[in-house]
Motif scaffolding. Structure first.
Motif, PDB file in Angstrom:
ATOM      1  N   PRO A  43       8.269   2.745  -7.171  1.00  0.00           N
ATOM      2  CA  PRO A  43       7.851   2.318  -5.824  1.00  0.00           C
ATOM      3  C   PRO A  43       6.830   1.182  -5.838  1.00  0.00           C
ATOM      4  O   PRO A  43       6.953   0.221  -5.071  1.00  0.00           O
ATOM      5  CB  PRO A  43       7.261   3.589  -5.204  1.00  0.00           C
ATOM      6  N   ALA A  44       5.831   1.256  -6.696  1.00  0.00           N
ATOM      7  CA  ALA A  44       4.821   0.190  -6.753  1.00  0.00           C
ATOM      8  C   ALA A  44       5.423  -1.103  -7.293  1.00  0.00           C
ATOM      9  O   ALA A  44       5.088  -2.192  -6.819  1.00  0.00           O
ATOM     10  CB  ALA A  44       3.639   0.625  -7.615  1.00  0.00           C
ATOM     11  N   LEU A  45       6.315  -1.008  -8.263  1.00  0.00           N
ATOM     12  CA  LEU A  45       6.936  -2.210  -8.825  1.00  0.00           C
ATOM     13  C   LEU A  45       7.834  -2.908  -7.809  1.00  0.00           C
ATOM     14  O   LEU A  45       7.813  -4.135  -7.681  1.00  0.00           O
ATOM     15  CB  LEU A  45       7.729  -1.855 -10.085  1.00  0.00           C
ATOM     16  N   ILE A  46       8.619  -2.144  -7.070  1.00  0.00           N
ATOM     17  CA  ILE A  46       9.502  -2.740  -6.058  1.00  0.00           C
ATOM     18  C   ILE A  46       8.675  -3.362  -4.934  1.00  0.00           C
ATOM     19  O   ILE A  46       8.944  -4.490  -4.500  1.00  0.00           O
ATOM     20  CB  ILE A  46      10.496  -1.697  -5.515  1.00  0.00           C
ATOM     21  N   ALA A  47       7.659  -2.652  -4.462  1.00  0.00           N
ATOM     22  CA  ALA A  47       6.810  -3.189  -3.391  1.00  0.00           C
ATOM     23  C   ALA A  47       6.080  -4.441  -3.865  1.00  0.00           C
ATOM     24  O   ALA A  47       5.971  -5.419  -3.127  1.00  0.00           O
ATOM     25  CB  ALA A  47       5.819  -2.132  -2.925  1.00  0.00           C
ATOM     26  N   GLY A  48       5.586  -4.437  -5.096  1.00  0.00           N
ATOM     27  CA  GLY A  48       4.924  -5.618  -5.645  1.00  0.00           C
ATOM     28  C   GLY A  48       5.870  -6.792  -5.771  1.00  0.00           C
ATOM     29  O   GLY A  48       5.507  -7.941  -5.504  1.00  0.00           O
TER      30      GLY A  48
ATOM     31  N   GLY B 169       0.820  -1.217   0.000  1.00  0.00           N
ATOM     32  CA  GLY B 169       0.000   0.000   0.000  1.00  0.00           C
ATOM     33  C   GLY B 169       0.853   1.266   0.000  1.00  0.00           C
ATOM     34  O   GLY B 169       0.519   2.247  -0.671  1.00  0.00           O
ATOM     35  N   ALA B 170       1.961   1.241   0.743  1.00  0.00           N
ATOM     36  CA  ALA B 170       2.856   2.401   0.765  1.00  0.00           C
ATOM     37  C   ALA B 170       3.503   2.615  -0.599  1.00  0.00           C
ATOM     38  O   ALA B 170       3.631   3.751  -1.073  1.00  0.00           O
ATOM     39  CB  ALA B 170       3.925   2.223   1.837  1.00  0.00           C
ATOM     40  N   GLY B 171       3.905   1.529  -1.249  1.00  0.00           N
ATOM     41  CA  GLY B 171       4.492   1.640  -2.587  1.00  0.00           C
ATOM     42  C   GLY B 171       3.506   2.170  -3.607  1.00  0.00           C
ATOM     43  O   GLY B 171       3.827   3.054  -4.413  1.00  0.00           O
ATOM     44  N   VAL B 172       2.288   1.658  -3.582  1.00  0.00           N
ATOM     45  CA  VAL B 172       1.258   2.132  -4.511  1.00  0.00           C
ATOM     46  C   VAL B 172       0.880   3.583  -4.184  1.00  0.00           C
ATOM     47  O   VAL B 172       0.689   4.407  -5.082  1.00  0.00           O
ATOM     48  CB  VAL B 172       0.026   1.204  -4.469  1.00  0.00           C
ATOM     49  N   GLY B 173       0.794   3.904  -2.891  1.00  0.00           N
ATOM     50  CA  GLY B 173       0.476   5.281  -2.503  1.00  0.00           C
ATOM     51  C   GLY B 173       1.529   6.268  -2.968  1.00  0.00           C
ATOM     52  O   GLY B 173       1.206   7.352  -3.467  1.00  0.00           O
ATOM     53  N   LEU B 174       2.803   5.900  -2.822  1.00  0.00           N
ATOM     54  CA  LEU B 174       3.876   6.776  -3.287  1.00  0.00           C
ATOM     55  C   LEU B 174       3.823   6.933  -4.801  1.00  0.00           C
ATOM     56  O   LEU B 174       4.035   8.030  -5.331  1.00  0.00           O
ATOM     57  CB  LEU B 174       5.230   6.224  -2.842  1.00  0.00           C
ATOM     58  N   THR B 175       3.515   5.863  -5.509  1.00  0.00           N
ATOM     59  CA  THR B 175       3.375   5.950  -6.959  1.00  0.00           C
ATOM     60  C   THR B 175       2.225   6.879  -7.335  1.00  0.00           C
ATOM     61  O   THR B 175       2.354   7.693  -8.254  1.00  0.00           O
ATOM     62  CB  THR B 175       3.159   4.545  -7.556  1.00  0.00           C
ATOM     63  N   LEU B 176       1.101   6.755  -6.630  1.00  0.00           N
ATOM     64  CA  LEU B 176      -0.033   7.625  -6.926  1.00  0.00           C
ATOM     65  C   LEU B 176       0.275   9.094  -6.617  1.00  0.00           C
ATOM     66  O   LEU B 176      -0.276   9.995  -7.256  1.00  0.00           O
ATOM     67  CB  LEU B 176      -1.262   7.164  -6.148  1.00  0.00           C
TER      68      LEU B 176
END
Length: 106
Positions: A56-61, A29-36
């Motif tokens: 950020p979303a790719l690394i978190a995923g 969620g933090a990675g997707v939030g930072l991407t957004l």
């Protein structure tokens, strides 16, 4: 013949959606939030900025992606880190080890 067989996936009921721990969902969620947050701030018409915004979303995923024999990629990375950084010389302290001390026969 009353035998009880524990199912192999009995721990999955303790996970969210059978795959994720609360920390994993928080990390994703933090990675997707930072991407957004980055998408409207960066000029994503340029490829470099679009990739930077998606990182950020790719690394978190990638970190929370489930893999066999481990929980997820983050768990594998933590296990490898512990293997190479912690002590790897193990001293025998079994039931017959006396620490070099002699015992009295009395």
């Amino acid at each position: 013949m009353n035998q009880f067989l524990i199912p192999a996936n009995s721990k999955k009921s303790m996970l969210i959606f059978g795959l994720f721990r609360p920390f994993d969902l928080g990390l994703f969620g933090a990675g997707v939030g930072l991407t957004l947050l980055l998408l409207p701030l960066l000029p994503i018409e340029q490829l470099l900025y679009a990739v930077i915004a998606l990182i950020p979303a790719l690394i978190a995923g990638f970190l929370v992606f489930p893999i066999p024999n481990y929980h997820n990629v983050r768990t594998v990375i933590m296990s490898v880190w512990r293997f190479y950084t912690e002590r790897r010389i193990y001293y025998w302290k079994g039931w017959c080890f006396s620490n070099g001390e002699e015992k009295d026969g009395n």
